[in-house]
Scaffold this motif. Structure first.
Motif, PDB file in Angstrom:
ATOM      1  N   THR A  39      44.838  12.094  25.915  1.00 40.63           N
ATOM      2  CA  THR A  39      43.502  11.789  26.423  1.00 40.63           C
ATOM      3  C   THR A  39      42.586  13.013  26.423  1.00 40.63           C
ATOM      4  N   GLN A  40      43.167  14.211  26.551  1.00 41.46           N
ATOM      5  CA  GLN A  40      42.345  15.411  26.535  1.00 41.46           C
ATOM      6  C   GLN A  40      41.673  15.611  25.179  1.00 41.46           C
ATOM      7  N   HIS A  41      42.312  15.128  24.127  1.00 38.16           N
ATOM      8  CA  HIS A  41      41.689  15.207  22.804  1.00 38.16           C
ATOM      9  C   HIS A  41      40.420  14.355  22.770  1.00 38.16           C
ATOM     10  N   VAL A  42      40.469  13.189  23.407  1.00 35.00           N
ATOM     11  CA  VAL A  42      39.284  12.334  23.483  1.00 35.00           C
ATOM     12  C   VAL A  42      38.167  13.052  24.234  1.00 35.00           C
ATOM     13  N   VAL A  43      38.511  13.662  25.349  1.00 31.62           N
ATOM     14  CA  VAL A  43      37.511  14.370  26.155  1.00 31.62           C
ATOM     15  C   VAL A  43      36.896  15.523  25.364  1.00 31.62           C
ATOM     16  N   ARG A  44      37.724  16.257  24.638  1.00 34.65           N
ATOM     17  CA  ARG A  44      37.210  17.373  23.827  1.00 34.65           C
ATOM     18  C   ARG A  44      36.246  16.862  22.755  1.00 34.65           C
ATOM     19  N   GLU A  45      36.582  15.750  22.123  1.00 36.95           N
ATOM     20  CA  GLU A  45      35.701  15.193  21.081  1.00 36.95           C
ATOM     21  C   GLU A  45      34.375  14.739  21.685  1.00 36.95           C
ATOM     22  N   CYS A  46      34.422  14.235  22.905  1.00 37.97           N
ATOM     23  CA  CYS A  46      33.185  13.835  23.574  1.00 37.97           C
ATOM     24  C   CYS A  46      32.288  15.043  23.821  1.00 37.97           C
ATOM     25  N   LEU A  47      32.880  16.150  24.203  1.00 39.08           N
ATOM     26  CA  LEU A  47      32.112  17.368  24.449  1.00 39.08           C
ATOM     27  C   LEU A  47      31.489  17.912  23.167  1.00 39.08           C
ATOM     28  N   ILE A  48      32.170  17.696  22.045  1.00 40.55           N
ATOM     29  CA  ILE A  48      31.667  18.169  20.755  1.00 40.55           C
ATOM     30  C   ILE A  48      30.565  17.258  20.218  1.00 40.55           C
ATOM     31  N   LEU A  49      30.796  15.935  20.274  1.00 40.57           N
ATOM     32  CA  LEU A  49      29.897  14.988  19.616  1.00 40.57           C
ATOM     33  C   LEU A  49      28.723  14.578  20.493  1.00 40.57           C
ATOM     34  N   HIS A  50      28.890  14.583  21.822  1.00 33.66           N
ATOM     35  CA  HIS A  50      27.880  14.036  22.729  1.00 33.66           C
ATOM     36  C   HIS A  50      27.505  12.601  22.321  1.00 33.66           C
ATOM     37  N   PRO A  51      28.471  11.678  22.389  1.00 32.90           N
ATOM     38  CA  PRO A  51      28.235  10.324  21.894  1.00 32.90           C
ATOM     39  C   PRO A  51      27.294   9.526  22.786  1.00 32.90           C
ATOM     40  N   ASP A  52      26.663   8.525  22.180  1.00 33.47           N
ATOM     41  CA  ASP A  52      25.857   7.569  22.932  1.00 33.47           C
ATOM     42  C   ASP A  52      26.729   6.446  23.480  1.00 33.47           C
ATOM     43  N   ILE A  53      27.816   6.129  22.760  1.00 33.47           N
ATOM     44  CA  ILE A  53      28.740   5.073  23.167  1.00 33.47           C
ATOM     45  C   ILE A  53      30.164   5.600  23.034  1.00 33.47           C
ATOM     46  N   ILE A  54      31.009   5.275  24.004  1.00 34.53           N
ATOM     47  CA  ILE A  54      32.439   5.565  23.943  1.00 34.53           C
ATOM     48  C   ILE A  54      33.178   4.253  24.183  1.00 34.53           C
ATOM     49  N   ILE A  55      34.087   3.906  23.292  1.00 31.06           N
ATOM     50  CA  ILE A  55      34.911   2.706  23.459  1.00 31.06           C
ATOM     51  C   ILE A  55      36.371   3.134  23.532  1.00 31.06           C
ATOM     52  N   LEU A  56      37.044   2.758  24.625  1.00 34.77           N
ATOM     53  CA  LEU A  56      38.414   3.176  24.874  1.00 34.77           C
ATOM     54  C   LEU A  56      39.335   1.961  24.961  1.00 34.77           C
ATOM     55  N   GLY A  57      40.500   2.085  24.330  1.00 30.49           N
ATOM     56  CA  GLY A  57      41.467   0.998  24.388  1.00 30.49           C
ATOM     57  C   GLY A  57      42.886   1.514  24.315  1.00 30.49           C
ATOM     58  N   GLY A  58      43.844   0.661  24.685  1.00 29.53           N
ATOM     59  CA  GLY A  58      45.251   1.007  24.574  1.00 29.53           C
ATOM     60  C   GLY A  58      45.621   2.228  25.387  1.00 29.53           C
ATOM     61  N   CYS A  59      46.308   3.171  24.756  1.00 27.72           N
ATOM     62  CA  CYS A  59      46.811   4.350  25.470  1.00 27.72           C
ATOM     63  C   CYS A  59      45.695   5.305  25.880  1.00 27.72           C
ATOM     64  N   TYR A  60      44.456   5.058  25.435  1.00 30.98           N
ATOM     65  CA  TYR A  60      43.351   5.955  25.760  1.00 30.98           C
ATOM     66  C   TYR A  60      42.517   5.468  26.948  1.00 30.98           C
ATOM     67  N   LEU A  61      42.926   4.371  27.581  1.00 32.91           N
ATOM     68  CA  LEU A  61      42.192   3.879  28.747  1.00 32.91           C
ATOM     69  C   LEU A  61      42.191   4.903  29.873  1.00 32.91           C
ATOM     70  N   ASP A  62      43.236   5.725  29.935  1.00 33.51           N
ATOM     71  CA  ASP A  62      43.336   6.732  30.997  1.00 33.51           C
ATOM     72  C   ASP A  62      42.273   7.822  30.877  1.00 33.51           C
ATOM     73  N   ALA A  63      41.598   7.881  29.739  1.00 30.74           N
ATOM     74  CA  ALA A  63      40.570   8.909  29.539  1.00 30.74           C
ATOM     75  C   ALA A  63      39.228   8.516  30.157  1.00 30.74           C
ATOM     76  N   GLU A  64      39.131   7.301  30.702  1.00 30.85           N
ATOM     77  CA  GLU A  64      37.836   6.782  31.135  1.00 30.85           C
ATOM     78  C   GLU A  64      37.155   7.675  32.167  1.00 30.85           C
ATOM     79  N   GLN A  65      37.859   8.036  33.238  1.00 30.78           N
ATOM     80  CA  GLN A  65      37.221   8.798  34.310  1.00 30.78           C
ATOM     81  C   GLN A  65      36.758  10.172  33.836  1.00 30.78           C
ATOM     82  N   GLU A  66      37.589  10.851  33.054  1.00 35.62           N
ATOM     83  CA  GLU A  66      37.186  12.173  32.563  1.00 35.62           C
ATOM     84  C   GLU A  66      36.011  12.074  31.609  1.00 35.62           C
TER      85      GLU A  66
END
Length: 207
Positions: A39-66
């Motif tokens: 999940t930390q990889h997802v958070v790092r990518e968010c910091l790099i891309l600054h997305p307008d939309i994030i969609i999380l599913g499966g094993c990445y649901l735990d990344a939601e709060q961060e």
């Protein structure tokens, strides 16, 4: 204005489905489907891309709060059948994605009731009247409109609008919000820019 989306899901078919439709809608897409990435990889990518939309599913649901803490401006959706406000039910269909993308387009255009942002003329419009704004004021107003009724600390707003390395950004936020209030306050009963003492700022929208 470019639109960006991060899709993090361990189901390759779902990732491909969302990615193909998002690209057709003009989004820059980052897909994370490798279950070896945590999940930390997802958070790092968010910091790099600054997305307008994030969609999380499966094993990445735990990344939601961060992701919510690091991507204040993003609309975050989870792929699960719990009937929540920001969930996308499975099996996923085009109709759900269309609603998500249409909402994002409205936010990026900067529209709320009779208030809109005119990027070409650097002004805000309320009905047919124009109110010239500086570039800092425009970006802060865009952030407010994109996040109705969310309270921002001065530091959060400075980070999102000016970036982590901008010098004197807290002072810029304070000055720009003050100017926005002086120009736009009282123009509508549906929305207002509020100072929350000891906390920060809020673009208050009455439903």
């Amino acid at each position: 204005m470019s639109k960006k989306i991060i899709i993090a899901c361990d189901n390759e078919h779902i990732c491909d489905f969302i990615e193909n439709y998002a690209e057709k809608e003009g989004f820059t897409v980052k897909t994370i489907c490798d279950i070896s990435e945590d999940t930390q990889h997802v958070v790092r990518e968010c910091l790099i891309l600054h997305p307008d939309i994030i969609i999380l599913g499966g094993c990445y649901l735990d990344a939601e709060q961060e992701c919510r803490h690091t991507s204040l401006m993003a609309d975050i959706y989870t792929l699960k059948n719990d009937g929540g406000e920001h969930t996308l039910s499975l099996p996923l269909d085009i109709g759900q994605l269309s609603e998500v993308f249409d909402k994002c387009d409205g936010k990026l255009r900067g529209e709320c009731d009779t208030l809109s942002i005119d990027n070409e003329h650097n002004c805000a419009k309320v009905g047919d009247k124009e109110y010239p704004l500086g570039l800092n004021e425009l970006e802060i107003l865009r952030s407010f409109i994109a996040n109705p009724n969310r309270v921002f600390s001065k530091e959060q707003l400075a980070y999102e609008v000016f970036g982590p390395d901008a010098k004197g950004s807290d002072a810029l936020v304070e000055e720009s919000v003050s100017l926005l209030k002086s120009k736009l306050d009282g123009l509508s009963s549906k929305w207002s820019i509020r100072l929350i003492w000891g906390v920060g700022y809020k673009f208050e929208v009455n439903e």
